[in-house]
Design an enzyme around this catalytic site. Structure first.
Site, PDB file in Angstrom:
ATOM      1  N   GLY A   7     -13.225  -9.693  -6.697  1.00  0.00           N
ATOM      2  CA  GLY A   7     -12.140  -9.033  -5.983  1.00  0.00           C
ATOM      3  C   GLY A   7     -12.483  -7.560  -5.821  1.00  0.00           C
ATOM      4  N   GLN A  43     -10.755 -19.674  -4.829  1.00  0.00           N
ATOM      5  CA  GLN A  43     -10.018 -18.585  -5.497  1.00  0.00           C
ATOM      6  C   GLN A  43      -8.510 -18.730  -5.303  1.00  0.00           C
ATOM      7  OE1 GLN A  43     -12.779 -18.162  -3.656  1.00  0.00           O
ATOM      8  NE2 GLN A  43     -13.921 -16.332  -4.219  1.00  0.00           N
ATOM      9  N   ASP A  83     -11.966  -6.776   1.735  1.00  0.00           N
ATOM     10  CA  ASP A  83     -13.087  -6.288   0.941  1.00  0.00           C
ATOM     11  C   ASP A  83     -13.690  -5.035   1.547  1.00  0.00           C
ATOM     12  OD1 ASP A  83     -13.625  -8.564  -1.167  1.00  0.00           O
ATOM     13  OD2 ASP A  83     -12.969  -9.462   0.708  1.00  0.00           O
TER      14      ASP A  83
HETATM   15  O1  MRU Z   1     -15.858 -13.198  -3.347  1.00  0.00           O
HETATM   16  P1  MRU Z   1     -14.632 -12.623  -3.966  1.00  0.00           P
HETATM   17  O2  MRU Z   1     -13.793 -13.581  -4.719  1.00  0.00           O
HETATM   18  O3  MRU Z   1     -14.910 -11.343  -4.703  1.00  0.00           O
HETATM   19  O4  MRU Z   1     -13.801 -12.295  -2.686  1.00  0.00           O
HETATM   20  C1  MRU Z   1     -13.229 -11.136  -2.492  1.00  0.00           C
HETATM   21  C2  MRU Z   1     -11.820 -11.333  -2.489  1.00  0.00           C
HETATM   22  O5  MRU Z   1     -11.237 -11.245  -3.555  1.00  0.00           O
HETATM   23  C3  MRU Z   1     -11.124 -11.709  -1.289  1.00  0.00           C
HETATM   24  O6  MRU Z   1     -11.819 -11.621  -0.127  1.00  0.00           O
HETATM   25  C4  MRU Z   1      -9.828 -10.998  -1.276  1.00  0.00           C
HETATM   26  O7  MRU Z   1      -8.989 -11.565  -0.360  1.00  0.00           O
HETATM   27  C5  MRU Z   1      -9.984  -9.549  -0.972  1.00  0.00           C
HETATM   28  S1  MRU Z   1      -8.849  -8.606  -1.796  1.00  0.00           S
HETATM   29  C6  MRU Z   1      -9.706  -8.123  -3.179  1.00  0.00           C
END
Ligand code: MRU
Length: 371
Positions: free
Chosen positions: A55, A210, A251
């Site tokens: 995240g 997730q 992200d």
């Molecule tokens: O690959 P991850 O689980 O690190 O993915 C990132 C995210 O947590 C999501 O894309 C999320 O919606 C973004 S908000 C932190």
């Protein structure tokens, strides 16, 4: 937020040993709650890369604490060699995951602040701890404010509709993805606090699930009414008036409002646009990348191992197990993120308020970036 009724953040210093950073290991969730000790930059880098934690906001906070661990292990003979070590550790941390811009932002913030606050290694260690704590506290506070701004949209829908507000979310932009509260979830928690009835459609979010594993677990812990759906379901629900709004996290968001988020977000935004469902993205300013405009062209998209697509994890006879889903010889592709163009985003919910997804909209909230 709560874990079995007890308040937790997602990252903290071990109470009886401040040279150890503790995190919630997200891999066995929702079936097992495990706290992991991290004692070196290498361990922190591995925890980020292998997604013990994940995240955007939490990755940033972890990078902040990773730099503190680097300061503890750096040579103390001179400030120049101390800083050289930190720069190399920062590069190692930055290479773990490419898409979330918070990682790079936290490393650069640590390097700049340590250089300005310290002149000897011992002061550098203290500065690194202070900055790591500031980054984590700021992340939690910004998410809390995102809740206060975002709840106004939910309130407005409730006033018009007079009935439960149905919100769809993708992936986990909850408190597990940050230090506390989360971004997409903060307005939901605030709505719950204010007595506004909500129900959350939780996209499972293949391949790592997730949504099904983490967001659903958060909703259970916080007692928010929710339903887990297969990723392909959102469009159907929107066509039948069963979604009042979508809120996702991000992200990386470009200065022109393009949004990189977990793979599949773009398809939800398209379905939302086709059905007149408002699509919002919630993010702290640490997720803004002011250096780029065209997200589809310029945001690096992480590609992960094919095992995440080919295998699925779950509970079997009390044990967390992985099972093979595909023919063993089938290759699989695993793009971690996609980019939703700004034109599909109704608004960006930030700690300073709600901006239109455009350069002008963002600059109104962050005027210091005009120069
Ligand atoms: O690959 P991850 O689980 O690190 O993915 C990132 C995210 O947590 C999501 O894309 C999320 O919606 C973004 S908000 C932190």
């Amino acid at each position: 937020m709560n874990v079995y009724g007890k308040h937790y953040r997602t990252i903290w210093l071990k109470p009886d040993d401040p040279k150890v950073v503790q995190i919630i290991d997200q891999r066995p969730l929702p079936h097992k709650f495990v706290v992991e000790d991290l004692t070196s930059t290498d361990e922190m880098a591995r925890a980020i890369k292998e997604m013990h934690l994940r995240g955007a906001g939490l990755i940033g906070a972890a990078a902040g604490y990773g730099m503190y661990l680097a300061a503890l292990e750096a040579p103390q003979s001179s400030f120049a060699t101390f800083m050289d070590y930190l720069r190399a550790a920062g590069e190692k941390l930055k290479q773990t995951r490419p898409t979330a811009v918070n990682l790079e932002w936290a490393v650069e913030r640590q390097l700049a602040e340590i250089a300005s606050r310290a002149t000897i290694p011992a002061e550098g260690v203290k500065a690194a701890l202070a900055v790591a704590t500031e980054i984590a506290d700021e992340d939690a506070e910004f998410c809390r404010r995102i809740g206060e701004h975002g709840v106004k949209i939910i309130e407005e829908i409730y006033e018009k509709k007079g009935d439960t507000v149905n919100i769809l979310t993708h992936c986990n932009a909850g408190w597990l993805a940050f230090v506390d509260y989360g971004t997409a979830t903060a307005p939901m928690y605030e709505a719950q606090k204010r007595g506004i009835p909500i129900h959350v459609w939780v996209d499972e979010t293949r391949p790592r699930n997730q949504g099904a594993r983490l967001t659903a677990w958060e909703m259970v812990q916080q007692e928010v009414p929710h339903t887990v759906i297969a990723d392909n379901t959102g469009g159907h629900l929107m066509q039948h008036g069963m979604v009042d709004m979508v809120i996702t996290g991000a992200d990386r968001v470009t200065r022109c409002g393009d949004v990189a988020n977990k793979i599949g977000t773009y398809l939800k935004a398209l379905a939302a646009a086709d059905n007149g469902v408002p699509f919002y993205v919630a993010l702290p300013s640490s997720t803004l990348d002011w250096t780029i405009c065209d997200g589809v062209r310029d945001i690096p998209i992480e590609q992960r191992g094919d095992d995440e697509v080919k295998y699925i994890q779950g509970l079997h006879e009390g044990e967390v197990k992985k099972v093979l889903l595909t023919p063993p010889e089938s290759p699989a592709a695993n793009f971690g993120f996609d980019v939703t163009p700004a034109r599909l985003v109704r608004g960006l919910i930030t700690e300073r308020g709600i901006a239109s997804a455009s350069e002008e909209g963002l600059l109104e909230l962050y005027p210091e970036r005009r120069s």
